[in-house]
Design a protein around this motif. Structure first.
Motif, PDB file in Angstrom:
ATOM      1  N   VAL A 196       0.798  -1.220   0.000  1.00 56.72           N
ATOM      2  CA  VAL A 196       0.000   0.000   0.000  1.00 56.72           C
ATOM      3  C   VAL A 196       0.834   1.275   0.000  1.00 56.72           C
ATOM      4  CG1 VAL A 196      -1.933  -1.130   1.133  1.00 56.72           C
ATOM      5  CG2 VAL A 196      -0.230   0.034   2.523  1.00 56.72           C
ATOM      6  N   ALA A 197       2.151   1.165   0.160  1.00 51.03           N
ATOM      7  CA  ALA A 197       2.994   2.357   0.237  1.00 51.03           C
ATOM      8  C   ALA A 197       3.060   3.063  -1.112  1.00 51.03           C
ATOM      9  CB  ALA A 197       4.386   1.971   0.700  1.00 51.03           C
ATOM     10  N   GLY A 198       3.396   4.330  -1.062  1.00 51.42           N
ATOM     11  CA  GLY A 198       3.560   5.097  -2.291  1.00 51.42           C
ATOM     12  C   GLY A 198       2.332   5.924  -2.602  1.00 51.42           C
ATOM     13  N   THR A 199       2.573   6.977  -3.329  1.00 46.59           N
ATOM     14  CA  THR A 199       1.497   7.877  -3.701  1.00 46.59           C
ATOM     15  C   THR A 199       0.854   7.412  -4.998  1.00 46.59           C
ATOM     16  OG1 THR A 199       2.643   9.712  -2.657  1.00 46.59           O
ATOM     17  CG2 THR A 199       0.956  10.278  -4.238  1.00 46.59           C
ATOM     18  N   LYS A 200      -0.445   7.450  -5.040  1.00 43.72           N
ATOM     19  CA  LYS A 200      -1.231   7.119  -6.233  1.00 43.72           C
ATOM     20  C   LYS A 200      -1.775   8.422  -6.813  1.00 43.72           C
ATOM     21  CE  LYS A 200      -1.376   2.679  -5.029  1.00 43.72           C
ATOM     22  NZ  LYS A 200      -0.564   1.673  -5.550  1.00 43.72           N
ATOM     23  N   HIS A 201      -2.106   8.389  -8.092  1.00 45.31           N
ATOM     24  CA  HIS A 201      -2.705   9.552  -8.740  1.00 45.31           C
ATOM     25  C   HIS A 201      -3.909   9.094  -9.563  1.00 45.31           C
ATOM     26  CE1 HIS A 201      -2.892  13.572 -10.446  1.00 45.31           C
ATOM     27  NE2 HIS A 201      -3.114  12.997 -11.620  1.00 45.31           N
ATOM     28  N   VAL A 202      -4.994   9.835  -9.447  1.00 44.18           N
ATOM     29  CA  VAL A 202      -6.187   9.595 -10.262  1.00 44.18           C
ATOM     30  C   VAL A 202      -6.448  10.865 -11.056  1.00 44.18           C
ATOM     31  CG1 VAL A 202      -8.692   9.236 -10.224  1.00 44.18           C
ATOM     32  CG2 VAL A 202      -7.237   7.928  -8.684  1.00 44.18           C
ATOM     33  N   SER A 203      -6.756  10.710 -12.340  1.00 44.99           N
ATOM     34  CA  SER A 203      -7.152  11.858 -13.152  1.00 44.99           C
ATOM     35  C   SER A 203      -8.376  11.486 -13.984  1.00 44.99           C
ATOM     36  CB  SER A 203      -6.012  12.326 -14.056  1.00 44.99           C
ATOM     37  OG  SER A 203      -5.724  11.360 -15.030  1.00 44.99           O
ATOM     38  N   ILE A 204      -9.254  12.452 -14.140  1.00 48.07           N
ATOM     39  CA  ILE A 204     -10.486  12.271 -14.901  1.00 48.07           C
ATOM     40  C   ILE A 204     -10.557  13.403 -15.919  1.00 48.07           C
ATOM     41  CG2 ILE A 204     -13.005  12.122 -14.778  1.00 48.07           C
ATOM     42  CD1 ILE A 204     -12.583  11.267 -11.795  1.00 48.07           C
ATOM     43  N   LYS A 205     -10.549  13.046 -17.210  1.00 49.35           N
ATOM     44  CA  LYS A 205     -10.504  14.048 -18.273  1.00 49.35           C
ATOM     45  C   LYS A 205     -11.840  14.125 -19.007  1.00 49.35           C
ATOM     46  CE  LYS A 205      -7.698  15.767 -22.021  1.00 49.35           C
ATOM     47  NZ  LYS A 205      -6.407  15.701 -22.684  1.00 49.35           N
ATOM     48  N   ASN A 206     -12.288  15.331 -19.232  1.00 47.66           N
ATOM     49  CA  ASN A 206     -13.518  15.593 -19.974  1.00 47.66           C
ATOM     50  C   ASN A 206     -13.205  15.551 -21.470  1.00 47.66           C
ATOM     51  OD1 ASN A 206     -15.696  16.667 -21.338  1.00 47.66           O
ATOM     52  ND2 ASN A 206     -15.979  18.404 -19.970  1.00 47.66           N
ATOM     53  N   MET A 207     -13.701  14.520 -22.135  1.00 45.80           N
ATOM     54  CA  MET A 207     -13.548  14.378 -23.582  1.00 45.80           C
ATOM     55  C   MET A 207     -14.932  14.303 -24.239  1.00 45.80           C
ATOM     56  SD  MET A 207     -10.308  14.456 -24.162  1.00 45.80           S
ATOM     57  CE  MET A 207     -10.108  13.780 -25.790  1.00 45.80           C
TER      58      MET A 207
END
Length: 134
Positions: A22-33
């Motif tokens: 579970v260590a470490g940074t995660k990133h989520v991105s949501i793009k409007n297309m």
């Protein structure tokens, strides 16, 4: 070794095994297309973090960073809306589904007029994940 000492040793071993998962940074991105200048509204949150309501212009994206919790139950869910879809609820990150699928690249989502596509970090391909209701 007494019972309490064994319990402490076991706890240290279990935590030591879980931290790399579970260590470490995660990133989520949501793009409007959605295209044609259509804006979308987006409200994402977890049990502990409300990311607020966002208005995402066509072609723009919203993203955030976080770390998984130690017990592996991290979940971020979003409510999304636009012209033809008043409110659609989806999981933007679920530890059980996305820990491996998203990989190191993070979880990327594209919102289109057909539905929502998610990037599979293992294959590098966009997968159709959510279809709009009729």
């Amino acid at each position: 070794m007494g019972g309490l000492a064994k319990m402490k040793t076991l706890l240290v071993v279990v935590i030591g095994l879980l931290i790399p998962i579970v260590a470490g940074t995660k990133h989520v991105s949501i793009k409007n297309m959605l295209g044609s200048g259509r804006n979308m509204s987006l409200h994402c949150q977890s049990k502990d973090n409300d990311l607020g309501k966002q208005n995402i212009a066509d072609g723009n994206e919203f993203g955030w960073d976080f770390s998984d919790n130690v017990i592996g139950t991290t979940l971020f869910f979003c409510d999304l809306g636009w012209q033809n879809v008043q409110e659609f609820h989806f999981n933007a990150y679920s530890f059980a589904r996305d820990r491996v699928r998203c990989g190191d690249a993070g979880c990327s989502w594209l919102v289109s007029v057909e539905g929502i596509y998610g990037l599979n970090g293992q294959t590098g391909f966009w997968e159709f994940m959510y279809q709009w209701p009729n």
